[in-house]
Design an enzyme around this catalytic site. Structure first.
Site, PDB file in Angstrom:
ATOM      1  CE1 TYR A 172      -3.861  -2.063   4.990  1.00  0.00           C
ATOM      2  CE2 TYR A 172      -3.491   0.115   4.462  1.00  0.00           C
ATOM      3  CZ  TYR A 172      -3.622  -1.050   3.970  1.00  0.00           C
ATOM      4  OH  TYR A 172      -3.951  -1.340   2.587  1.00  0.00           O
ATOM      5  CB  THR A 187      -0.931  -0.032   1.315  1.00  0.00           C
ATOM      6  OG1 THR A 187      -1.609   1.428   1.449  1.00  0.00           O
ATOM      7  CG2 THR A 187       0.070  -0.205   2.399  1.00  0.00           C
TER       8      THR A 187
HETATM    9  C1  UD1 Z   1      -7.159   3.939   1.018  1.00  0.00           C
HETATM   10  C2  UD1 Z   1      -7.026   2.577   1.325  1.00  0.00           C
HETATM   11  C3  UD1 Z   1      -5.948   1.956   1.974  1.00  0.00           C
HETATM   12  C4  UD1 Z   1      -4.699   2.355   1.099  1.00  0.00           C
HETATM   13  C5  UD1 Z   1      -4.947   4.130   0.948  1.00  0.00           C
HETATM   14  C6  UD1 Z   1      -3.494   4.311   0.032  1.00  0.00           C
HETATM   15  C7  UD1 Z   1      -9.404   1.302   1.658  1.00  0.00           C
HETATM   16  C8  UD1 Z   1     -10.233   1.194   2.952  1.00  0.00           C
HETATM   17  N1  UD1 Z   1      -8.313   2.120   2.220  1.00  0.00           N
HETATM   18  O1  UD1 Z   1      -7.160   4.712   2.270  1.00  0.00           O
HETATM   19  O2  UD1 Z   1      -5.950   0.528   2.187  1.00  0.00           O
HETATM   20  O3  UD1 Z   1      -3.555   2.114   1.919  1.00  0.00           O
HETATM   21  O4  UD1 Z   1      -5.933   4.168   0.128  1.00  0.00           O
HETATM   22  O5  UD1 Z   1      -3.672   5.677  -0.622  1.00  0.00           O
HETATM   23  O6  UD1 Z   1      -9.339   1.101   0.585  1.00  0.00           O
HETATM   24  N2  UD1 Z   1     -12.873  10.653   3.047  1.00  0.00           N
HETATM   25  C9  UD1 Z   1     -13.822  11.558   3.423  1.00  0.00           C
HETATM   26  N3  UD1 Z   1     -15.141  11.044   3.825  1.00  0.00           N
HETATM   27  C10 UD1 Z   1     -15.559   9.602   3.799  1.00  0.00           C
HETATM   28  C11 UD1 Z   1     -14.398   8.872   3.296  1.00  0.00           C
HETATM   29  C12 UD1 Z   1     -13.336   9.231   2.975  1.00  0.00           C
HETATM   30  O7  UD1 Z   1     -13.623  12.722   3.553  1.00  0.00           O
HETATM   31  O8  UD1 Z   1     -16.520   9.485   3.970  1.00  0.00           O
HETATM   32  C13 UD1 Z   1     -11.699  11.168   2.722  1.00  0.00           C
HETATM   33  C14 UD1 Z   1     -10.563  10.362   3.602  1.00  0.00           C
HETATM   34  O9  UD1 Z   1     -10.060  11.239   4.713  1.00  0.00           O
HETATM   35  C15 UD1 Z   1      -9.358  10.485   2.573  1.00  0.00           C
HETATM   36  C16 UD1 Z   1     -10.042  10.153   1.173  1.00  0.00           C
HETATM   37  O10 UD1 Z   1     -11.356  10.422   1.632  1.00  0.00           O
HETATM   38  O11 UD1 Z   1      -8.745  11.840   2.488  1.00  0.00           O
HETATM   39  C17 UD1 Z   1      -9.803   8.829   0.915  1.00  0.00           C
HETATM   40  O12 UD1 Z   1     -10.368   8.105   1.801  1.00  0.00           O
HETATM   41  P1  UD1 Z   1     -10.510   6.507   1.731  1.00  0.00           P
HETATM   42  O13 UD1 Z   1     -11.393   6.425   0.613  1.00  0.00           O
HETATM   43  O14 UD1 Z   1     -11.160   5.857   2.855  1.00  0.00           O
HETATM   44  O15 UD1 Z   1      -8.923   5.877   1.351  1.00  0.00           O
HETATM   45  P2  UD1 Z   1      -7.612   5.931   2.253  1.00  0.00           P
HETATM   46  O16 UD1 Z   1      -8.101   6.160   3.715  1.00  0.00           O
HETATM   47  O17 UD1 Z   1      -6.796   7.106   1.462  1.00  0.00           O
END
Ligand code: UD1
Length: 340
Positions: free
Chosen positions: A150, A123
């Site tokens: 993680y 990752t």
């Molecule tokens: C994801 C992966 C992780 C990987 C990483 C690499 C998953 C669950 N996680 O994490 O395994 O190591 O990419 O870059 O697949 N966000 C919001 N609101 C929401 C959901 C997310 O604001 O409801 C934001 C998060 O704070 C983040 C971005 O969206 O800034 C992406 O979040 P998310 O899709 O959860 O992925 P990562 O945490 O980046």
């Protein structure tokens, strides 16, 4: 060739299995504990071509070796793992057990039976919180410094793999550092309409694009942006979103790559970042739906910005992405969300 795919009923694993079944004649064995993977996905995959399925948690150490032997496994593609960053901050030991300990055991058994190739899902979280990101993105030599359990659990597994490949030269590996994987199977039905056959099935998934798609469909009333005070252009987190089918194709290429090349580590991303706000706007645009978006505090363990430099995989593996298009990523996630 006889391929073992751990976590093959899950989101990423199932897209790789799909390509193995469609594009190769390799025999496929899936091991999955179905904690986040789905039986329905396995049924859909079986309609493409048959494979063997063993329902098993990798913590059952004594059951791994017979599976490798009985199926003459020569290649392992290892996905089975826990992947939710905030959860890893709350339950670090679960992450070290499920990710690092189980992976180490799998490697141990693989070496014992003479498995030749091991493809590992690592990752971008291994890079932690880069103090500054080069314009060209993070390359594989960028210092690793995970900021959550993680990322650390995956980095530790990368190191186990490196040491094993060094000590046992017949055992070669590729570690892929995934950036933000999103979207679903790009499959067009007889009416030429995008209709994914598989996608992210786990109901409590935390991925941004899945959550926004659920809002667009009214499955969720609203969503939150976790932090708007990051040091990024619009203050929200920036990530490199890559379509799941492009990520999957890298794994298929890695099998051939390892037949003639040495072990290596590759980033898999498009090398372009989008902010949370931009992604949410794109989901609204492609779905033509509006929904409520609130601001909320930052989530534990979230870095501000993660963008890949993908030169190495493009040059050394000749990896050519086909779906580098945020609109298609969001659209395919949304179309899947209608079905699941
Ligand atoms: C994801 C992966 C992780 C990987 C990483 C690499 C998953 C669950 N996680 O994490 O395994 O190591 O990419 O870059 O697949 N966000 C919001 N609101 C929401 C959901 C997310 O604001 O409801 C934001 C998060 O704070 C983040 C971005 O969206 O800034 C992406 O979040 P998310 O899709 O959860 O992925 P990562 O945490 O980046």
């Amino acid at each position: 060739m006889n391929i073992l795919v751990t976590g093959g009923a899950g989101y990423i694993g199932s897209h790789v299995v799909k390509q193995l079944l469609e594009d190769t004649d390799y025999s496929v064995t899936i091991v999955d504990n179905l904690s986040t993977g789905s039986r329905k996905t396995l049924d859909t995959l079986r309609a493409i071509r048959d494979f063997k399925f063993v329902e098993l948690d990798l913590k059952e150490f004594d059951k791994i070796l017979p599976i490798l032997e009985e199926n003459s496994i020569d290649t392992i593609i290892h996905f089975a793992a826990s992947i939710v960053v905030p959860e890893s901050v709350e339950n670090p030991l679960d992450y070290y057990m499920n990710n690092t300990v189980n992976t180490t055991n799998l490697i141990d058994k693989a070496v014992k039976v003479g498995v030749e190739r091991f493809i590992f899902s690592s990752t971008a979280a291994v890079y932690g919180e880069p103090s500054s990101t080069p314009i060209s993105g993070l390359d594989e030599n960028f210092p690793t410094a995970p900021i959550n359990p993680y990322g650390m659990s995956k980095l530790m597994s990368e190191n186990v793999l490196k040491d094993a490949s060094f000590a046992y030269p017949k055992f070669k590996h590729v570690a892929f550092r995934y950036f933000n994987v999103a979207g679903a199977d790009v499959y067009y039905n007889s009416d030429n309409k995008l209709e994914p056959r598989i996608g992210q099935s786990f109901p409590n998934a935390t991925h941004l694009i899945k959550i926004a798609s659920e809002c667009a469909l009214g499955k969720r009333e609203k969503m939150a942006i976790f932090g708007d005070d990051f040091a990024t252009e619009d203050g929200t987190g920036v990530r490199d979103y890559i379509h799941i089918d492009d990520l999957a194709s890298a794994h298929i290429q890695a099998i051939e790559y390892l037949k003639v090349n040495d072990s290596d580590t590759f980033n898999v991303g498009y090398g372009k970042g989008y902010s949370v706000k931009e992604v949410v706007e794109e989901v609204k645009r492609v779905t033509n739906r509006d929904f409520q978006v609130d601001n909320a505090p930052r989530r534990a363990g979230d870095p501000a910005l993660l963008i890949s430099n993908n030169s190495k995989i493009k040059q050394k593996m000749n990896w050519t992405p086909k779906y580098n298009n945020l609109g298609l990523i969001c659209q395919s996630a949304y179309e899947w969300e209608k079905i699941v």
